[in-house]
Design an enzyme around this catalytic site. Structure first.
Site, PDB file in Angstrom:
ATOM      1  CE1 TYR A   1     -10.652  43.975  -8.276  1.00 47.65           C
ATOM      2  CE2 TYR A   1     -11.605  45.611  -6.802  1.00 47.65           C
ATOM      3  CZ  TYR A   1     -11.737  44.715  -7.839  1.00 47.65           C
ATOM      4  OH  TYR A   1     -12.961  44.548  -8.445  1.00 47.65           O
TER       5      TYR A   1
ATOM      6  CB  SER B   1     -14.103  47.817  -9.402  1.00 47.34           C
ATOM      7  OG  SER B   1     -14.535  47.826  -8.050  1.00 47.34           O
TER       8      SER B   1
END
Length: 272
Positions: free
Chosen positions: A167, A156
């Site tokens: 995250y 990501s």
């Protein structure tokens, strides 16, 4: 969108997180391009997704491949045993694995780091790092033994993003897995690559990753993520599932045979 009919003919492809979102889009495209696909997810709805694809004759993006087998497996990839079981089931169903697409992951909570509890931090890391780590470990011996194969991880660009530090840490780990494992795997004829998606439009999730924002503060924190994502993109928009699947399938295909150890941002110019 252009579909390359037959691009994955003769190949068996394992796709994790395939019940919805990017994973489902990838699985549909692999089937449409002639690959035998094994859909893996911990949600039971993955079996319905596979059945729908079989009933459609492997149809995706207007292309139908009637002879392509579609399999489905439920497994909790946050545990090593779950990854081993998933890989074993894929091998039993398809006889071999040529490509592994590690797609499991996603932000559970959206808030500044000082508001995360220790338990929430650990859950974020387990959700977005360990499924890729364990599935790579479970699949790698089989790829090495056959002397070929490709692993495509989904990282990501949120490694540089607001209100999701745990995250970001997990997806940064996915990037590190990709570059480090590529060095070890290359002598065995195995490529390891990744995409780094940006914000991606998708239908509402059938199974939520975590609680939806409830309070005005939680909604504001989530909106900060949306605003920063769009602002960081040179194209000033979210991507589509088709755009993410196209990049993943390119890297998974023989067209990318001279690419390994590379992380491809698919985020409208946002490099993370």
């Amino acid at each position: 969108m252009t579909v390359h009919t037959g691009r994955f003919a003769g190949k068996a492809v394992l796709v994790t997180g395939a019940a919805q979102g990017i994973g489902r889009a990838v699985a549909e495209r692999i089937a449409a391009e002639g690959g035998e696909v094994v859909l893996v997810d911990r949600a039971e709805l993955v079996h319905g997704v596979a059945e729908a694809l079989r009933e459609a004759g492997g149809t995706a993006h207007g292309v139908t491949v009637h002879s392509v087998p579609v399999h489905s497996v439920t497994a909790d990839l946050e545990a090593y045993d779950g990854a081993v079981d998933a890989v074993g089931a894929a091998l039993a169903a398809a006889g071999r694995i040529d490509v592994v697409v590690n797609n499991v992951g996603g932000t559970i909570w959206a808030k500044p780091f000082e508001h995360y509890t220790a338990e929430e931090i650990e859950k974020e890391v387990r959700r977005s790092l360990f499924p890729t780590l364990w599935t790579c470990r479970a699949a790698l011996p089989h790829l090495i033994a056959q002397g070929s194969g490709t692993i495509v991880n989904v990282s990501s660009v949120a490694t540089r993003g607001v209100n999701r530090v745990p995250y970001a840490a997990a997806k940064g780990g996915v990037g590190a897995i990709t570059t480090a494992l590529a060095l070890e795997a290359a002598p065995h004829g195995v490529r390891v690559v990744a995409t780094a998606p940006g914000g991606t439009e998708a239908p509402p999730r059938a199974v939520q990753r975590g609680p939806l924002p409830q309070t005005e503060q939680e909604k504001a924190w989530y909106q900060q993520i949306v605003d920063q994502t769009v602002d960081s993109s040179l194209l000033k928009r979210y991507g589509t599932l088709d755009e993410q699947a196209a990049a993943i399938c390119f890297l998974a295909s023989d067209e990318a045979s001279y690419i390994t150890g590379t992380i491809l941002p698919v985020a409208g110019g946002d490099l993370g």
